[in-house]
Design an enzyme around this catalytic site. Sequence first.
Site, PDB file in Angstrom:
ATOM      1  N   HIS A 202       0.804  -1.236   0.000  1.00  0.00           N
ATOM      2  CA  HIS A 202       0.000   0.000   0.000  1.00  0.00           C
ATOM      3  C   HIS A 202       0.830   1.276   0.000  1.00  0.00           C
ATOM      4  O   HIS A 202       0.286   2.364  -0.106  1.00  0.00           O
ATOM      5  CB  HIS A 202      -0.968   0.021   1.188  1.00  0.00           C
ATOM      6  CG  HIS A 202      -0.298   0.297   2.504  1.00  0.00           C
ATOM      7  ND1 HIS A 202       0.271  -0.676   3.258  1.00  0.00           N
ATOM      8  CD2 HIS A 202      -0.098   1.458   3.175  1.00  0.00           C
ATOM      9  CE1 HIS A 202       0.783  -0.150   4.355  1.00  0.00           C
ATOM     10  NE2 HIS A 202       0.581   1.155   4.333  1.00  0.00           N
TER      11      HIS A 202
HETATM   12  C1  UD1 Z   1      -2.342   5.700   5.310  1.00  0.00           C
HETATM   13  C2  UD1 Z   1      -1.117   6.310   5.967  1.00  0.00           C
HETATM   14  C3  UD1 Z   1       0.009   5.285   6.005  1.00  0.00           C
HETATM   15  C4  UD1 Z   1      -0.450   3.988   6.628  1.00  0.00           C
HETATM   16  C5  UD1 Z   1      -1.717   3.487   5.946  1.00  0.00           C
HETATM   17  C6  UD1 Z   1      -2.238   2.277   6.673  1.00  0.00           C
HETATM   18  C7  UD1 Z   1      -0.771   8.724   5.628  1.00  0.00           C
HETATM   19  C8  UD1 Z   1      -0.031   9.740   4.869  1.00  0.00           C
HETATM   20  N1  UD1 Z   1      -0.631   7.446   5.206  1.00  0.00           N
HETATM   21  O1  UD1 Z   1      -1.993   5.396   3.955  1.00  0.00           O
HETATM   22  O2  UD1 Z   1       1.082   5.798   6.765  1.00  0.00           O
HETATM   23  O3  UD1 Z   1       0.574   3.031   6.490  1.00  0.00           O
HETATM   24  O4  UD1 Z   1      -2.719   4.518   5.989  1.00  0.00           O
HETATM   25  O5  UD1 Z   1      -3.087   1.529   5.871  1.00  0.00           O
HETATM   26  O6  UD1 Z   1      -1.456   9.040   6.560  1.00  0.00           O
HETATM   27  N2  UD1 Z   1      -9.142   4.458   0.544  1.00  0.00           N
HETATM   28  C9  UD1 Z   1     -10.396   3.889   0.389  1.00  0.00           C
HETATM   29  N3  UD1 Z   1     -11.068   3.535   1.538  1.00  0.00           N
HETATM   30  C10 UD1 Z   1     -10.576   3.734   2.779  1.00  0.00           C
HETATM   31  C11 UD1 Z   1      -9.312   4.326   2.901  1.00  0.00           C
HETATM   32  C12 UD1 Z   1      -8.615   4.679   1.781  1.00  0.00           C
HETATM   33  O7  UD1 Z   1     -10.891   3.688  -0.706  1.00  0.00           O
HETATM   34  O8  UD1 Z   1     -11.258   3.390   3.774  1.00  0.00           O
HETATM   35  C13 UD1 Z   1      -8.391   4.789  -0.682  1.00  0.00           C
HETATM   36  C14 UD1 Z   1      -8.681   6.169  -1.225  1.00  0.00           C
HETATM   37  O9  UD1 Z   1      -8.641   6.110  -2.624  1.00  0.00           O
HETATM   38  C15 UD1 Z   1      -7.494   6.978  -0.718  1.00  0.00           C
HETATM   39  C16 UD1 Z   1      -6.377   5.944  -0.722  1.00  0.00           C
HETATM   40  O10 UD1 Z   1      -6.996   4.714  -0.384  1.00  0.00           O
HETATM   41  O11 UD1 Z   1      -7.211   8.077  -1.519  1.00  0.00           O
HETATM   42  C17 UD1 Z   1      -5.271   6.243   0.263  1.00  0.00           C
HETATM   43  O12 UD1 Z   1      -5.785   6.415   1.580  1.00  0.00           O
HETATM   44  P1  UD1 Z   1      -4.998   7.349   2.645  1.00  0.00           P
HETATM   45  O13 UD1 Z   1      -5.632   7.232   3.973  1.00  0.00           O
HETATM   46  O14 UD1 Z   1      -4.818   8.704   2.084  1.00  0.00           O
HETATM   47  O15 UD1 Z   1      -3.572   6.714   2.665  1.00  0.00           O
HETATM   48  P2  UD1 Z   1      -3.103   5.210   2.870  1.00  0.00           P
HETATM   49  O16 UD1 Z   1      -2.399   4.798   1.640  1.00  0.00           O
HETATM   50  O17 UD1 Z   1      -4.227   4.376   3.365  1.00  0.00           O
HETATM   51  N1  UDP Z   2      -4.163  -5.752   8.411  1.00  0.00           N
HETATM   52  C1  UDP Z   2      -5.425  -6.334   8.447  1.00  0.00           C
HETATM   53  N2  UDP Z   2      -6.007  -6.725   7.269  1.00  0.00           N
HETATM   54  C2  UDP Z   2      -5.399  -6.580   6.072  1.00  0.00           C
HETATM   55  C3  UDP Z   2      -4.099  -6.004   6.038  1.00  0.00           C
HETATM   56  C4  UDP Z   2      -3.528  -5.587   7.224  1.00  0.00           C
HETATM   57  O1  UDP Z   2      -6.012  -6.499   9.518  1.00  0.00           O
HETATM   58  O2  UDP Z   2      -5.986  -6.953   5.051  1.00  0.00           O
HETATM   59  C5  UDP Z   2      -3.553  -5.327   9.674  1.00  0.00           C
HETATM   60  C6  UDP Z   2      -2.202  -5.933   9.940  1.00  0.00           C
HETATM   61  O3  UDP Z   2      -2.340  -7.196  10.537  1.00  0.00           O
HETATM   62  C7  UDP Z   2      -1.562  -4.893  10.841  1.00  0.00           C
HETATM   63  C8  UDP Z   2      -2.124  -3.602  10.320  1.00  0.00           C
HETATM   64  O4  UDP Z   2      -3.300  -3.931   9.600  1.00  0.00           O
HETATM   65  O5  UDP Z   2      -1.970  -5.068  12.183  1.00  0.00           O
HETATM   66  C9  UDP Z   2      -1.125  -2.939   9.423  1.00  0.00           C
HETATM   67  O6  UDP Z   2      -1.739  -1.904   8.725  1.00  0.00           O
HETATM   68  P1  UDP Z   2      -1.211  -1.348   7.343  1.00  0.00           P
HETATM   69  O7  UDP Z   2      -0.384  -2.355   6.667  1.00  0.00           O
HETATM   70  O8  UDP Z   2      -2.399  -0.831   6.641  1.00  0.00           O
HETATM   71  O9  UDP Z   2      -0.363  -0.068   7.790  1.00  0.00           O
HETATM   72  P2  UDP Z   2       1.121   0.171   8.335  1.00  0.00           P
HETATM   73  O10 UDP Z   2       1.384  -0.740   9.462  1.00  0.00           O
HETATM   74  O11 UDP Z   2       2.059  -0.010   7.181  1.00  0.00           O
HETATM   75  O12 UDP Z   2       1.106   1.616   8.728  1.00  0.00           O
END
Ligand code: UD1
Ligand code: UDP
Length: 357
Positions: A202
């Site tokens: 991601h």
């Molecule tokens: C965010 C965090 C990242 C973290 C990740 C965990 C920031 C800058 N990034 O990244 O550090 O590792 O969360 O997963 O805060 N979207 C959906 N549904 C949702 C959420 C997101 O469709 O419920 C899609 C949208 O198109 C959105 C994109 O995912 O634009 C990115 O979501 P965003 O929360 O901006 O960043 P993450 O990549 O999830």
């Molecule tokens: N996770 C989950 N379901 C998924 C992918 C991740 O429950 O399909 C959990 C994972 O076990 C961990 C957390 O989400 O506890 C990690 O989140 P993510 O990878 O989104 O973010 P990061 O840790 O890189 O910020």
Amino acid sequence: MKLLTIAGTRPQLVKVAAVSRELRKYFTEVLVNTGQHYDYNMAGIFFDQLQIPKPEYNLGVGSMSHGRQTGNMVIRIEEVIEKEKPDAIVVYGDTNSTLAGALVACKLHIPIMHIEAGLRSYNKKMPEEINRVMTDHVSELLFAPTNLAVENLKVENITKGVHQIGDVMYDAVLYNMDIAEENHSLSDFQLSSKEYILGTIHRAENTDDVERMTAIINAFLSLDYKVFLPLHPRTKNKLNEYSLLAKLECASNIILSEPVSYLEMLLLEKHASAIVTDSGGVQKEAYFAKVPCFTLRDETEWLETVKIGWNQLVNPLNDNLVDLINSFEKKNYEENLYGDGKASEKIVQIIKNYFQE
Ligand code: UD1
Ligand code: UDP
């Protein structure tokens, strides 16, 4: 004493579940869900499954550009803080929700308690690096998971209020693993133990780069294993945009899935023969599960797992993921790199002491 907790993304909810359970024994906690993640399988399911208390505030901010998202959170969090007048705020990790909470609180002179402080990738192109550096510099209490995190803070002249307490994600794993095994089974996914690789992607550096994504997908397609891929919505959108989704959908060794619940994820991690990820949390969970991890990044904040040989950094453009997975040899496992599973209790004790002093 009243603590205001700010969270809003999937990994933060896992951490909040562990810490809130302890925090609420001694403090009044007001939980603010920014709504940065909002799909049920990215947020709601974590509240339900991990019994996270119902948030007092749902800001519903959702997805947008970094500036707009952070700015909207700042506006809404300021309103909440002015109304609730908390004695401190608690923020987690390094997302835009973390930075927004820290920005508001420091300007209103509310002490900030940062859980997962001191992590550094030394890559300022990562939005998370900006968020965590800025948050650390305005925090009053800094809960560092590792010795390396403490050292990183020292380099930036931050020593006051720093406490190395281990990782709250380890608390979460210990609390939930048995529950996961009681409630879920690999057969729900038509998988058997150690016959598949689990992959999650991601990070912007991968998803937003068509060449890197293509290389990653081609590597998955070349593996002799089944590959189970719970797709983050961001990744699914990008795969579609790059016309890679259809290729995955018709590949015989790929199992695509919506994001899975935390308990399902723990089970899938435990039984994987290897994990391929760019997630911070999943790298550590691979280590907790004693499963080799291949991290699709050029650097990691969780260097301890690399040092002991259970995590390997992989550049998808230059390295051959398939060869690396096939040639992996198990190394000596070092226990307790991330504490003893009592990080949340330690955090609460330190916050109690802070208010008594
Ligand atoms: C965010 C965090 C990242 C973290 C990740 C965990 C920031 C800058 N990034 O990244 O550090 O590792 O969360 O997963 O805060 N979207 C959906 N549904 C949702 C959420 C997101 O469709 O419920 C899609 C949208 O198109 C959105 C994109 O995912 O634009 C990115 O979501 P965003 O929360 O901006 O960043 P993450 O990549 O999830
Ligand atoms: N996770 C989950 N379901 C998924 C992918 C991740 O429950 O399909 C959990 C994972 O076990 C961990 C957390 O989400 O506890 C990690 O989140 P993510 O990878 O989104 O973010 P990061 O840790 O890189 O910020």
